[in-house]
Design an enzyme around this catalytic site. Structure first.
Site, PDB file in Angstrom:
ATOM      1  CG  HIS A   1     -23.352  58.639 -43.939  1.00  3.92           C
ATOM      2  ND1 HIS A   1     -23.403  59.841 -43.260  1.00  3.92           N
ATOM      3  CD2 HIS A   1     -22.445  57.874 -43.289  1.00  3.92           C
ATOM      4  CE1 HIS A   1     -22.533  59.814 -42.253  1.00  3.92           C
ATOM      5  NE2 HIS A   1     -21.950  58.620 -42.244  1.00  3.92           N
TER       6      HIS A   1
ATOM      7  CG  HIS B   1     -23.263  55.683 -37.832  1.00  4.61           C
ATOM      8  ND1 HIS B   1     -24.188  56.007 -38.795  1.00  4.61           N
ATOM      9  CD2 HIS B   1     -22.098  56.243 -38.234  1.00  4.61           C
ATOM     10  CE1 HIS B   1     -23.600  56.735 -39.726  1.00  4.61           C
ATOM     11  NE2 HIS B   1     -22.333  56.893 -39.408  1.00  4.61           N
TER      12      HIS B   1
ATOM     13  CB  ALA C   1     -25.812  59.681 -40.810  1.00  2.00           C
TER      14      ALA C   1
ATOM     15  CG  ASP D   1     -18.446  57.163 -36.198  1.00  2.00           C
ATOM     16  OD1 ASP D   1     -17.479  57.230 -36.995  1.00  2.00           O
ATOM     17  OD2 ASP D   1     -19.513  57.779 -36.387  1.00  2.00           O
TER      18      ASP D   1
ATOM     19  CB  ALA E   1     -18.012  65.782 -36.383  1.00  2.00           C
TER      20      ALA E   1
END
Length: 380
Positions: free
Chosen positions: A196, A214, A218, A272, A306
């Site tokens: 992120h 991941h 992001a 995730d 999400a």
């Protein structure tokens, strides 16, 4: 204590493949080798398993929830039940319960809840703190109002509340305070993971991050004039990358590219997953946000992915299907690499002295049974 023996299966120990093998165990692995070398001992309970494949139990270092539960709920009984469902249904014998960006109070509640849950269910071996120390530019499904710069004092407080269970943390290394934050992580056995994040390659070169949350998702993208987080992760041998192998978060060709560039020793499969995993399609929740699940995809109302509803055996099969890698390679990416990176000394391999954590598949790689600390559990 009498021992259980599984005999005449194909066994992937994490170090070798045994075509016609046996494994003898109690709560620990006692012996493993070719079936022809098995020496019967009094009290052995022998089961013949032709046309079965045995691999080490899966290690998921990034899973928020599933089966209606979520680590952020902070309920010890529910988190323990979540881990049990993941073990029984998916073969996840080691779990890092994963939090997300939320209020300080909610994260404190989650830390205490996971600590208590781990005392009830030893499948839970750690916490992955994902946020709130991230970039709003690549917040993904993390609620922006709770995002903040890295705060070493706050992290230390949360780690104390958890009983020092935080093993992995996702943060944005370009933010103020990241250097001291990284030093705290490294001195307390916490793997710093970029995620992120809007960091440039130059900023990443100054970072102490050794893991990427991941990969591809992001984070500042891989572009021809700026490698970004993704490019840095691909270029640096020190970086280990998570992959969400559901075919939606990353298209198969890009999964194959990551494996070819990083190599099998630097990739870890994660789910995730969120609370909607294992539940009927429809409306669910993530961090107080409405999530809609359809066609094995979980999205916010604006279409943002999400988390996932990915189950670990599907990730295990998908990495082979998408890339053509071997079963032995998939085993590394689902257990061995995680055991090494996070110093899980009893996990990740079917070799004498390790915990008896194993998954039994049929010849089509459908999960049949999971052994956790030597106890058998059948997939529901």
């Amino acid at each position: 204590m009498s021992a259980k023996v599984l005999k005449h299966a194909v066994i992937y120990t994490g170090e070798e493949k045994i075509e016609d093998g046996y494994v003898r165990f109690t709560d620990k692995i006692l012996n493993v080798g070719p079936a022809s070398e098995y020496q019967a001992q009094a009290g052995d309970d022998v089961e013949i398993l032709r046309d079965r494949v045995i691999v080490p139990g899966f290690i998921d270092v990034h899973a928020h929830g599933g089966y209606s539960y979520d680590a952020m709920d902070g309920d010890a009984d529910q988190i323990a039940a979540m881990a049990q469902k993941m073990m029984t249904n998916e073969g996840v014998t080691t779990l890092f319960a994963t939090t997300m960006t939320q209020s300080d109070h909610n994260i404190e509640h989650a830390m205490a809840g996971v600590k208590a849950a781990a005392a009830k269910n030893p499948v839970i071996q750690g916490i992955h703190l994902e946020g709130p120390f991230i970039s709003p530019v690549f917040k993904g499904a993390q609620p922006e109002e709770y995002i903040k710069d890295p705060d070493t004092k706050l992290l230390a407080h949360w780690n104390e509340l958890s009983g020092n269970m935080i093993k992995l943390i996702t943060y944005a290394p370009e933010d103020n305070g990241a250097a001291a934050f990284e030093d705290y992580c490294l001195s307390h056995g916490i793997v710093p993971s970029v995620g992120h994040s809007n960091a440039t390659r130059a900023q990443m070169m100054q970072s102490k991050a050794t893991h990427v949350t991941h990969l591809y998702n992001a984070q500042r993208e891989f572009k021809h004039r700026e490698p970004g987080v993704t490019g840095h992760a691909m270029l640096e041998n020190s970086m280990t990358g998570e992959l969400i192998c559901d075919g939606f978060h990353i298209v198969p060709d890009m999964i194959k590219l990551a494996l070819e560039l990083k190599g099998v020793d630097r990739i870890e499969l994660v789910t995730d997953s969120m609370r909607a995993k294992g539940m009927p399609e429809g409306e669910s929740e993530l961090g107080g946000q409405k999530v809609f699940v359809k066609d094995k995809q979980a999205r916010l109302a604006d279409g943002t992915l999400a988390g996932s509803v990915l189950q670990y055996p599907d990730a295990f099969v998908n990495i082979m299907r998408f890339t053509g890698c071997s079963v032995a390679d998939a085993v590394k990416m689902s257990s061995g690499n995680q055991a090494k990176e996070f110093n899980l000394t009893q996990k990740g391999y079917i070799i004498p002295g390790k915990d008896a954590d194993m998954n039994l598949f049929d010849s089509a790689f459908k999960l049949q049974e999971t052994y956790s600390f030597g106890q058998a559990h059948h997939a529901e």
